[in-house]
Design a protein around this motif. Structure first.
Motif, mmCIF file in Angstrom:
data_model
loop_
_atom_site.group_PDB
_atom_site.id
_atom_site.type_symbol
_atom_site.label_atom_id
_atom_site.label_comp_id
_atom_site.label_asym_id
_atom_site.label_seq_id
_atom_site.Cartn_x
_atom_site.Cartn_y
_atom_site.Cartn_z
ATOM 1 N N PRO A 76 0.839 -1.125 -0.023
ATOM 2 C CA PRO A 76 0.050 0.101 0.001
ATOM 3 C C PRO A 76 0.901 1.266 -0.016
ATOM 4 O O PRO A 76 0.254 2.386 -0.646
ATOM 5 C CB PRO A 76 -0.842 -0.117 1.418
ATOM 6 N N THR A 77 2.120 1.218 0.334
ATOM 7 C CA THR A 77 2.828 2.349 0.485
ATOM 8 C C THR A 77 4.110 2.277 -0.663
ATOM 9 O O THR A 77 5.342 2.472 -0.254
ATOM 10 C CB THR A 77 3.688 2.780 1.690
ATOM 11 N N HIS A 78 3.518 1.704 -1.872
ATOM 12 C CA HIS A 78 4.664 1.424 -2.938
ATOM 13 C C HIS A 78 5.290 2.542 -3.554
ATOM 14 O O HIS A 78 4.578 3.625 -3.333
ATOM 15 C CB HIS A 78 4.003 0.572 -3.926
ATOM 16 N N THR A 98 4.012 10.418 -17.634
ATOM 17 C CA THR A 98 4.968 10.122 -16.543
ATOM 18 C C THR A 98 4.284 10.469 -15.213
ATOM 19 O O THR A 98 3.672 11.088 -15.154
ATOM 20 C CB THR A 98 6.385 10.675 -16.949
ATOM 21 N N ASN A 99 4.917 9.534 -14.272
ATOM 22 C CA ASN A 99 4.409 9.780 -12.951
ATOM 23 C C ASN A 99 5.734 9.155 -11.826
ATOM 24 O O ASN A 99 6.311 8.247 -12.387
ATOM 25 C CB ASN A 99 3.208 9.258 -12.671
ATOM 26 N N VAL A 100 5.595 9.855 -10.787
ATOM 27 C CA VAL A 100 6.524 9.243 -9.775
ATOM 28 C C VAL A 100 5.686 9.064 -8.528
ATOM 29 O O VAL A 100 5.023 10.112 -8.061
ATOM 30 C CB VAL A 100 7.631 10.299 -9.446
ATOM 31 N N PHE A 101 5.836 7.840 -7.883
ATOM 32 C CA PHE A 101 5.002 7.636 -6.505
ATOM 33 C C PHE A 101 6.139 7.352 -5.588
ATOM 34 O O PHE A 101 7.148 6.882 -5.657
ATOM 35 C CB PHE A 101 4.170 6.215 -6.554
ATOM 36 N N SER A 102 5.696 7.892 -4.262
ATOM 37 C CA SER A 102 6.774 7.766 -3.112
ATOM 38 C C SER A 102 5.775 7.346 -1.826
ATOM 39 O O SER A 102 4.847 8.259 -1.713
ATOM 40 C CB SER A 102 7.684 8.913 -2.967
ATOM 41 N N GLN A 103 6.196 6.137 -1.316
ATOM 42 C CA GLN A 103 5.263 5.860 -0.184
ATOM 43 C C GLN A 103 3.588 5.971 -0.492
ATOM 44 O O GLN A 103 2.881 6.420 0.302
ATOM 45 C CB GLN A 103 5.369 6.772 1.077
ATOM 46 N N GLY A 104 3.460 5.461 -1.488
ATOM 47 C CA GLY A 104 1.967 5.119 -2.131
ATOM 48 C C GLY A 104 1.543 6.567 -2.662
ATOM 49 O O GLY A 104 0.289 6.498 -3.064
ATOM 50 N N LYS A 105 2.134 7.633 -2.910
ATOM 51 C CA LYS A 105 1.673 9.077 -3.151
ATOM 52 C C LYS A 105 2.136 9.335 -4.661
ATOM 53 O O LYS A 105 3.281 9.320 -4.615
ATOM 54 C CB LYS A 105 1.784 10.020 -1.933
#
Length: 254
Positions: A76-78, A98-105
């Protein structure tokens, strides 16, 4: 020198035979029909890396389809680093999302047109991910840089190992003109081939990429792309952020 074998690095993970490894392991193809899409993932996990893949996108009327190529951890916090190619009507350009996720956000989208036809030939799509920055590149030209924003209290992907994934799937509820243009199944199957995967990881001998940054020439190329081909940037979307932009927008991490 033999071309790299994608078969050594990837497993086709879903699609009931719609994903195929061909040419003695040198070529991987994904396909989509009305029943199902398909996908693959890397056998290895990476904590930081510099990866290249050559992809030739679905030609003709690809409206409604998405070809996704990305790094992701689980849970869930991928963390996640995305290339997504949004199909379009024949003759209209693909949109590179393009997108960047950190800690699920996530919610850190930038979208681009490309300066060539990505269906006519293979092109190299690259992600450099090190402790300081993430750089998205196309044929060696940087299109986006996301700098580590931890100094201002924003999480950065650096603790979770990620696998490489790719999938070809139907997203005609939103992919093309916000879902107005639907997938034309008479054009199916839609197929995208992949080849010449290359990765530099911490297991290698030369780890200079771990501190790599954009030199002045690359910075100029990045500005050229952002000026001429950027069509959406979350860091300038006033309607979406009426109270002010996310904090990382102020440090050139756009």
């Amino acid at each position: 020198m033999c071309p790299p074998l994608v078969a050594e690095d990837f497993d086709v993970t879903w699609g009931d035979g719609r994903g195929k490894i061909l040419n003695n392991g040198q070529l991987l193809t994904l396909s989509l029909d009305k029943t199902s899409g398909s996908g693959f993932q890397s056998k290895n996990e990476y904590l930081f890396g510099k990866i290249d893949m050559q992809i030739k996108l679905v030609p003709g009327n690809s409206a409604g389809t998405i070809t996704a190529y990305y790094l992701s951890s689980q849970g869930p916090t991928h963390d996640e680093i995305d290339f997504e190619f949004l199909g379009n009507l024949s003759g209209d350009p693909y949109i590179l999302h393009t997108n960047v996720f950190s800690q699920g956000k996530g919610n850190r989208e930038q979208q681009f047109y490309l300066w060539f036809d990505p269906t006519a030939d293979f092109h190299t799509y690259s992600i450099l991910w090190n402790p300081q920055r993430i750089i998205f590149s196309v044929d060696g030209t940087p299109i986006r840089e996301f700098k580590n924003p931890e100094s201002i209290g924003v999480a950065y992907p650096k603790n979770q190992a990620m696998r490489i994934y790719s999938s070809l799937w139907n997203a005609d509820d939103w992919a093309t003109r916000g879902g107005l243009v639907k997938t034309d199944w008479s054009q199916a199957p839609f197929t995208a081939p992949y080849r010449n995967f290359n990765s530099l990881t911490r297991a290698g001998n030369n780890n200079s990429w771990l501190n790599e940054e954009l030199d002045s020439t690359s910075q100029e190329r990045l500005k050229w792309v952002q000026k001429n081909y950027l069509i959406y940037n979350y860091c300038s979307d006033v309607k979406r952020f009426p109270q002010g932009f996310p904090p990382e927008c102020g440090i050139g991490s756009a």
